[in-house]
Design a protein around this motif. Structure first.
Motif, PDB file in Angstrom:
ATOM      1  N   PRO A 207       8.405  49.995 -56.739  1.00  0.00           N
ATOM      2  CA  PRO A 207       8.189  50.283 -58.163  1.00  0.00           C
ATOM      3  C   PRO A 207       6.707  50.198 -58.498  1.00  0.00           C
ATOM      4  O   PRO A 207       5.975  49.374 -57.944  1.00  0.00           O
ATOM      5  N   ALA A 208       6.265  51.077 -59.412  1.00  0.00           N
ATOM      6  CA  ALA A 208       4.857  51.088 -59.813  1.00  0.00           C
ATOM      7  C   ALA A 208       4.776  51.214 -61.324  1.00  0.00           C
ATOM      8  O   ALA A 208       5.234  52.205 -61.891  1.00  0.00           O
ATOM      9  N   GLY A 209       4.201  50.197 -61.963  1.00  0.00           N
ATOM     10  CA  GLY A 209       4.086  50.220 -63.412  1.00  0.00           C
ATOM     11  C   GLY A 209       5.460  50.256 -64.058  1.00  0.00           C
ATOM     12  O   GLY A 209       6.327  49.435 -63.775  1.00  0.00           O
ATOM     13  N   GLN A 210       5.667  51.259 -64.924  1.00  0.00           N
ATOM     14  CA  GLN A 210       6.947  51.403 -65.607  1.00  0.00           C
ATOM     15  C   GLN A 210       7.940  52.250 -64.814  1.00  0.00           C
ATOM     16  O   GLN A 210       9.081  52.423 -65.237  1.00  0.00           O
ATOM     17  N   GLN A 211       7.504  52.792 -63.673  1.00  0.00           N
ATOM     18  CA  GLN A 211       8.378  53.679 -62.912  1.00  0.00           C
ATOM     19  C   GLN A 211       9.180  52.902 -61.874  1.00  0.00           C
ATOM     20  O   GLN A 211       8.657  51.983 -61.232  1.00  0.00           O
ATOM     21  N   PRO A 212      10.443  53.277 -61.702  1.00  0.00           N
ATOM     22  CA  PRO A 212      11.262  52.588 -60.690  1.00  0.00           C
ATOM     23  C   PRO A 212      10.816  52.931 -59.275  1.00  0.00           C
ATOM     24  O   PRO A 212      10.154  53.950 -59.043  1.00  0.00           O
ATOM     25  N   GLY A 213      11.195  52.070 -58.333  1.00  0.00           N
ATOM     26  CA  GLY A 213      10.963  52.390 -56.942  1.00  0.00           C
ATOM     27  C   GLY A 213      11.953  53.449 -56.469  1.00  0.00           C
ATOM     28  O   GLY A 213      12.920  53.773 -57.160  1.00  0.00           O
ATOM     29  N   ARG A 214      11.686  53.998 -55.292  1.00  0.00           N
ATOM     30  CA  ARG A 214      12.569  55.035 -54.738  1.00  0.00           C
ATOM     31  C   ARG A 214      13.059  54.592 -53.358  1.00  0.00           C
ATOM     32  O   ARG A 214      12.262  54.174 -52.517  1.00  0.00           O
TER      33      ARG A 214
ATOM     34  N   ALA B 129      12.475  58.510 -65.400  1.00  0.00           N
ATOM     35  CA  ALA B 129      12.574  57.811 -66.687  1.00  0.00           C
ATOM     36  C   ALA B 129      13.795  56.890 -66.732  1.00  0.00           C
ATOM     37  O   ALA B 129      14.057  56.251 -67.754  1.00  0.00           O
ATOM     38  N   SER B 130      14.551  56.816 -65.645  1.00  0.00           N
ATOM     39  CA  SER B 130      15.757  55.982 -65.602  1.00  0.00           C
ATOM     40  C   SER B 130      15.403  54.507 -65.739  1.00  0.00           C
ATOM     41  O   SER B 130      14.399  54.045 -65.191  1.00  0.00           O
ATOM     42  N   GLU B 131      16.239  53.784 -66.468  1.00  0.00           N
ATOM     43  CA  GLU B 131      16.019  52.340 -66.659  1.00  0.00           C
ATOM     44  C   GLU B 131      16.663  51.579 -65.498  1.00  0.00           C
ATOM     45  O   GLU B 131      17.841  51.234 -65.533  1.00  0.00           O
ATOM     46  N   CYS B 132      15.889  51.361 -64.476  1.00  0.00           N
ATOM     47  CA  CYS B 132      16.391  50.666 -63.291  1.00  0.00           C
ATOM     48  C   CYS B 132      15.195  50.153 -62.499  1.00  0.00           C
ATOM     49  O   CYS B 132      14.043  50.480 -62.803  1.00  0.00           O
ATOM     50  N   ASP B 133      15.485  49.365 -61.481  1.00  0.00           N
ATOM     51  CA  ASP B 133      14.431  48.898 -60.570  1.00  0.00           C
ATOM     52  C   ASP B 133      14.239  49.872 -59.415  1.00  0.00           C
ATOM     53  O   ASP B 133      13.122  50.055 -58.934  1.00  0.00           O
ATOM     54  N   TRP B 134      15.361  50.472 -58.976  1.00  0.00           N
ATOM     55  CA  TRP B 134      15.316  51.369 -57.814  1.00  0.00           C
ATOM     56  C   TRP B 134      16.177  52.598 -58.077  1.00  0.00           C
ATOM     57  O   TRP B 134      17.337  52.474 -58.450  1.00  0.00           O
TER      58      TRP B 134
END
Length: 449
Positions: free
Chosen positions: A155-162, A114-119
């Motif tokens: 990243p996928a949808g609203q979820q950040p990449g890992r 749920a973190s607000e980031c790209d990665w």
């Protein structure tokens, strides 16, 4: 520009390969242990070089008497590095059937994703990868599970990449870097508790394997890369099979033309796309048995962990297992949005389509509730009213979804039913002010409408 030392150079390459660019928002998953401590140190040094934004997140599980001290340590690190830190406290169920480790991991994952980031950037390394592969193989994982952790996942949808930029490094290399740079870190005492399976693998089984097979950890990491390659091919096959079977809602006849292995692969792939854990093999075999054995006219629903596999009127699909908790009667006072079973009902002004605004304004009682015994509704003026059962049959809604449908009751009459439509007596005329109702359910009704 100065030449980077081996470990920072490796991290930079990993970031560039993943597509981190100027302005990308990176968030370091910071536990305070040596791995994430070194990662934060390296990312802080690369921040100006690659022009990315850097924050950090710490998950406070509350399971250790030292948890507050660890959070304070991470705050001090981030203040010194000029990095904004967010600390999240989570409640971990100590009696979770899957065990304390799994419960803590799920709670941590929910917060991090749920973190607000790209990665999101993790400090996982080659020894972690070896433990993961071995742990999953010993639990009977298939190719996807044995693929372990990816170096990066977009990243996928609203979820950040890992991102896992240290995945090719050994734990010893990371500890050597920390000592060389005089870094401090915290030690989680639970990492020494061999009652936890992964700790037992780390402290007993893997060292024994390294003694008999030097380089076993790196070999397992290479095996994970091979499994991942095979997993990609299986995913591509599943995507082709899904398209051939009619899309996300599969045509049963087409599905049954596939081999058992391809059917199972397709359902596993669909489950993963919905964010669920891989279904147990026994449950998948039960689905395939019923697909072949149940008459086409009959429907069925088989639990696959957090998902149900459903078959009805020649269609096969996966849906989240929905609880009926919360499907209770409540007054509607004109709110624009009303929650319903994890989804939402939206009411908006319209013209000539939907519910008659005048009929709603003249009503004495407006309620939202599930269907009730004896409920009937007329969809077309001049036609007989139909029972709720007949309406659902005509709309193609299977039995197990019917109790989830929201009903707008106006002075005791069913005026609108989710997935079915608006009663003729309450429908707006072509030139009349209206109220349009949109149902965005957690589990879409099979028939739509």
């Amino acid at each position: 520009m100065a030449v980077l030392a081996p470990l920072p150079a490796q991290v930079q390459r990993a970031l560039v390969q993943a597509g981190v660019t100027e302005g990308s928002r990176l968030c370091c998953a910071l536990s305070g242990g040596v791995d994430s401590r070194v990662l934060l140190h390296i990312l802080t040094g690369l921040r100006a070089r690659l022009s990315f934004q850097l924050t950090a997140v710490h998950v406070h599980h509350g399971l250790s008497p030292h948890a507050d001290a660890w959070a304070a340590f991470c705050r001090e690190l981030c203040v010194a590095a000029g990095v904004r830190l967010t600390v999240h406290r989570v409640d971990v169920a100590r009696d979770d059937p899957a065990g304390l480790e799994a419960a803590a991991r799920r709670a941590r994952h929910r917060v991090l994703m749920a973190s607000e980031c790209d990665w999101l950037v993790f400090g996982h390394h080659a020894d972690d990868q070896a433990e993961t592969v071995l742990f999953r193989l010993l639990r009977g994982a298939g190719v996807r599970g044995a693929a372990g952790m990816a170096a990066w996942e977009a990243p996928a949808g609203q979820q950040p990449g890992r991102l896992r930029p240290l995945l090719d490094s050994r734990r010893a290399e990371i500890e050597a870097y920390a000592r060389e740079h005089g870094l401090q870190w915290v030690e989680d005492e639970s990492n020494e508790d061999r009652r936890y399976t992964r700790n037992d693998l780390r402290h007993r089984l893997l060292p024994a394997m390294e003694e008999g097979f030097p380089g076993a950890a790196r070999t397992l990491a290479r095996a994970a890369a091979n499994f991942r390659e095979a997993s990609v091919l299986l995913d591509e096959l599943a995507a082709m099979d899904e398209a051939a079977c009619g899309g996300q809602s599969l045509e049963r006849a087409q599905l049954l033309r596939l081999s058992e292995a391809r059917c199972a692969n397709l359902l596993r792939w669909q489950a993963g796309r919905l964010g669920a854990e891989m279904p147990a093999r026994a449950r998948l075999l039960e689905v395939l048995r019923q697909l072949h054995g149940v008459e086409a006219a009959r429907g069925f629903r088989v639990a696959l962990g957090a998902l149900d596999c459903c078959c009805y009127r020649g269609k096969v699909w996966l849906e989240p297992s929905a609880s009926l908790a919360g499907a209770t009667a409540r007054a509607w006072a004109g709110e624009a949005e009303v929650p319903w079973l994890g989804g939402v009902l939206r009411f908006s002004p319209a013209r000539g389509e939907g519910l008659s605004a005048a009929r709603l304004q003249a009503a004495q009682a407006l309620r939202l509730l599930p269907r009730w015994p004896g409920m009937r509704m007329r969809l077309v003026a001049g036609r007989p009213s139909r029972s709720f059962k007949n309406l659902c049959q005509e709309a193609g809604i299977p039995v197990w979804q019917r109790e989830r449908l929201p009903v707008l009751q106006v002075d005791g009459y069913a005026a609108w039913v989710g997935g079915i439509g608006t009663a003729a007596e309450f429908a707006a005329a072509a030139d009349e002010d209206a109220v349009a109702v949109e149902w965005l359910p957690l589990v879409p009704p099979a028939g739509g409408g």
